[in-house]
Design an enzyme around this catalytic site. Structure first.
Site, PDB file in Angstrom:
ATOM      1  N   GLY A  83       0.939  -1.274   0.064  1.00  0.00           N
ATOM      2  CA  GLY A  83      -0.204  -0.030   0.062  1.00  0.00           C
ATOM      3  C   GLY A  83       0.985   1.052   0.026  1.00  0.00           C
ATOM      4  O   GLY A  83       2.081   1.253   0.506  1.00  0.00           O
ATOM      5  N   CYS A  84       0.259   2.173  -0.711  1.00  0.00           N
ATOM      6  CA  CYS A  84       1.256   3.573  -0.700  1.00  0.00           C
ATOM      7  C   CYS A  84       1.207   4.115   0.744  1.00  0.00           C
ATOM      8  O   CYS A  84       2.507   4.728   0.782  1.00  0.00           O
ATOM      9  CB  CYS A  84       0.733   4.546  -1.950  1.00  0.00           C
ATOM     10  SG  CYS A  84      -0.981   4.835  -1.589  1.00  0.00           S
ATOM     11  N   ASN A  85       0.310   4.164   1.436  1.00  0.00           N
ATOM     12  CA  ASN A  85       0.464   4.617   2.869  1.00  0.00           C
ATOM     13  C   ASN A  85       1.264   3.822   3.624  1.00  0.00           C
ATOM     14  O   ASN A  85       2.085   4.141   4.424  1.00  0.00           O
ATOM     15  CB  ASN A  85      -1.086   4.813   3.476  1.00  0.00           C
ATOM     16  CG  ASN A  85      -1.933   5.952   2.689  1.00  0.00           C
ATOM     17  OD1 ASN A  85      -1.523   6.902   2.244  1.00  0.00           O
ATOM     18  ND2 ASN A  85      -3.299   5.415   2.611  1.00  0.00           N
TER      19      ASN A  85
END
Lengths: 342, 342, 342, 342
Positions: free
Chosen positions: A148-150
């Site tokens: 996930g980017c976060n």
């Protein structure tokens, strides 16, 4: 030698970003673009900013001859991804950008995503794609699960600190500000320019964001005990960027030295001089990640901040970095583009 | 062979954009960065987005050994530029990005810029830098004058039509919308985010914008008679981009065919299919220019629209394209980066 | 005396803007909010920015008792509007914000909107709602058709000039820049923040925008002969605002005097000092319209520019201004809010 | 009865916002506008969005006859403000919007602002202007010190919780996101649209932001013991808005009930239903503050979030609310404008 590349889900933002990056890659050639809903269209029609490139037209996934493909990026929505990948040849090298293979435990997957996993065997096989921490496994992997980017942003500031045991594991707050392209090209009212451009807000407050599954899995594995952080993402009126502000307990200099040592020699991750805070404007459009460490006025408390581009280092750039490893190419190939500022 | 490059005025936006582009150039090396006001600072301090690059520190212009330089980009303010360039070795290859050498006639220069020219001999020597139309002269030139960014955009749609005699020369209206980075890093109230982000307006209305000097010079030269167009620029709340909407008189298909023929084979200029209008979002951060032609409902009237990035194709990208020609390099070297979208 | 007001289509932007304005009106009370798709919800759920107001819940149109309503605003999509209004009591005062009753000629309506009109009798009855030019008719009207927001802006600069015969009727170009809220709350890719925020473009190029039907009708009626203008709208990355740049032929001072005289005493329309250009930032959120006149360098050519807020003066503010006239209230009631800047 | 109002510092954003609000106030009249740097100019020249108002021209402060003034708003820069106010008649009612009288302790003032206070007696006299918590004192005060905009936002979520003793005083983290108008009209590179519009970052990290002086003073006074919070502000690419995300320890329901009770009956402060998070888009341009409470997944931890408009509730709206109390007017007069959305 030129590697033949396929991209499934080429009509979304991460698909387009993969094409943008691969266009400058010295030894990759895009051989197939799969996008069932846009099959028959040219890339120039779907993404006019890529019209200068000589690209194959969009086709359905069924139309692709995977025997001629060396590596496949899968940028499909989660849940769809696991079904599609399960049906692909099981010796095909794949970098998946969806959430489907990030969590190793089927029960955790079901808890966060609400449905039983449809490809449990592949789930076991998949390697978690946070390049700097799984480099060797990725180089030998067949199936890599993009993070996930976060989740990537938070891990860049917290992993080395948890590994080194230099922060209090029960006192971690992560307040994250992400730009809107992270929400994809979905048609939702709160993603409209008129709604978002002068407004910002927290979402998935209270520990309900799915990327917490990744934090829990990874941090607990490193620590050898359960680690649960507090995590609040906010949607910001910008296109690209994630800024993660971490509140931790420990000694600032120790924390700084730990991060500096962890990223020593890393091509894409820079620890700024002590006391400096990063800005998303300085990494936009690039694969770079800037990290800052500042001591709080309260002794024993430290603020650690990371900035990266959600579509590049947080997603498609990471995917290409992993693909380079899987294909035994230079890890940085196609990824040294400077940020675009202003 | 690697060319040694100097950039004067490296602390402005066009200077930074030159560095961004040259960073991926296969045969250029940045040997000196001149910025008198920031001398002694590193590029990472002035432009943190370039901190991953191995660059020389900023120095004063006087500190640069030009005998070791193969080509010098001059990104200084106008008026300063002519003085600085006059003092440089007169056999040094120079691409000037200022307004100082765009107008060949000293009287025209003084009329538009308000001061007598301080280097009239160099003014005569300089070649106008609109690459696609001065390619041969640029290849042989020592001093090339980069065009105004608005002037470039307008000429891309109008030059071929004036050359071919397919539009009415007395009936040309150019309504232009430009993003804010075109105004540079100057500290002005109307460039503040709080003032600009939700407001837009026309400026230099009524024919007072200095780029009209370029239009007059170039269009009249092509036509062999005076040509004066109407030109109104507008400042738009975006960072990068120029959209020029031209209202002309002629036959739409003839106009389309003329433009298509003119740009046949050009690497950076694309004429979209008849009836399509370009958008700045599809060229942002790149050296590409998209042109659209649409017939108006009124017979004999046609709308011709161009979109390009003011900092790239409108300024630093153009400068690099010209430098490539002057150094006998591949014209497109360092310039094939895809646009950044979203 | 307090007038009981109903708003149909209360869940769109123009509906919300009506509520915002009426909230400060001294003699109007919102008695019913109709929104079939959101019936049963409170305004606070649909538009949280209005949660401080004591408002009725949304209901279906069928649930409203129109015998208790003094005036009804209809902010429904076009085509729906004519059907709904046809079914309402034919003695109910109505201000329609849709396109359905703007064109008086059924053939023109069908030409621009693609379907036969379903309420031809009402079409005859409706008064065109450009307040400053139809004030008396509106005061006596039962059904008023709000104008298109682009159509209003263009008419504010052109009507007095056509009336006075001071410009060439065959040489009018209108280049218009509108903010995104004018496109409504529709879910379209090109309205997403990620797509729009750093991009702008022309649309409906070549004379296909439906507001041209209004220009043709009104300008031809004033001139007593057919008048067809050139009109190109552009979508700009801002929330509120329309900037219309008109290119006309005539004498600047005559044009200035004509406009100044036409709007002398008008509460909402200001003609700026000669040579000044208006900006959308100075009218945002208000019912004001700023007009500027600048002589071009080419003798006999003049640029006339208007700025207004599409949701206020271009739509809901205009509607309230008309409602005030229909109810014999002070025309400016509820409309003197200052613009919001920055 | 109409109160005669003076505004000093009328050429800044908070000055303009005061004018915007007072323009709709039923019993205030702007009698003097002081702005030394713009003396002699009209408000229409300095802030064209206010040109529809009948306002006095800007004058120097020396030119104002304060004997004819009932209340004076002082929107000058800090440090200037204390000198100017010291020279004004000592029986003039004053609402100061600067930082100069917020801190009661001269030593604390010097610590945070770097210079000795030049009006220590006035410092003692001044009442802290957080209306909801100093209502009675403000009603009787002559000199009221408007709070910091960030300080107001943080206090709205934390004061009632500290008062009620329902959170751990040593475990408070406040992560704040503020829009750019909070930085005023200062000409700084990082406030340029080109720099800010696609970038965001933390500033004054580590406990160096001056508003911490207010937090320390107020929270410690309430608690009866020293309270030091962690506070990190971030600059966001939006014009108006502050979003404060507070991380506290306690029971969510108790915290919710405490806030709901504290703001029961308050005209401008709304506690959203449990579990809902506020957004700046829903309070923009208004005096309202929305507060949300969400339980974290970790038991005993709670996220409390407030949103308000920095220029209105955070500054000029607060000032007007206080002035209403000082003049025995309706507290909400001139302040019930609905937020502007979109």
């Amino acid at each position: 030698m030129t590697h033949k590349i396929a991209i499934l889900g080429a009509s979304g933002y991460t698909g387009a970003e993969l094409v943008r990056l691969i266009a400058t890659h010295p030894s990759m050639e895009i051989a197939a673009l799969g996008a069932n809903s846009k099959a028959g269209q040219s890339m120039a029609e779907v993404f006019p900013h890529l019209r200068h490139l000589d690209l194959p037209d969009m086709v359905t996934i069924e139309q692709i001859d995977f025997s001629a493909i060396d590596l496949c990026f899968c940028a499909l929505p989660h849940k769809t991804s696991q079904e599609v990948i399960n049906a692909l040849p099981h010796d095909l090298k794949i970098v998946d950008l969806s959430a489907d293979f990030r969590l190793r435990d089927p029960a955790e997957y079901e808890k966060w995503y609400g449905n039983p996993h449809a490809a449990v065997e592949l789930q076991k096989e998949a390697v978690y794609g946070l390049t700097e921490f799984y480099r060797d496994e990725i180089a030998g992997a067949r199936l890599v699960a993009g993070t996930g980017c976060n989740a990537a942003t938070g891990q860049y500031i917290l992993r080395p600190l948890i590994s080194a045991g230099v922060i209090d594991l029960d006192e971690i707050v992560l307040d994250l500000k992400c730009a809107v392209s992270g929400a994809g090209r979905a048609l939702k009212e709160n993603l409209l320019h008129a709604e978002l451009s002068e407004g910002y807000h927290a979402y998935a407050v209270g520990g309900t964001h799915r990327h917490l599954g990744e934090f829990d899995q990874e941090f607990s594995a490193i620590a050898g005990r359960p680690v649960h952080i507090q995590f609040t993402p906010h949607l910001i009126p910008a296109n690209r960027g994630i800024l993660a502000t971490g509140y931790v307990r420990g000694e600032a200099q120790v924390i700084y030295d730990t991060l500096a040592a962890a990223y020593q020699g890393e091509p894409f991750i820079t620890v700024l001089p002590m006391g400096e805070a990063p800005s998303t404007r300085h990494i936009r459009g690039s694969n770079f990640c800037h990290i800052g460490v500042v001591a709080d006025r309260i002794p024993g408390r430290v603020i650690v901040i990371a900035a990266l581009d959600n579509l590049t280092k947080g997603s498609s750039g990471q995917a290409l970095q992993n693909a380079n490893l899987m294909l035994a190419e230079q890890e940085t190939a196609g990824l040294m583009l400077a940020p675009v500022f202003p």
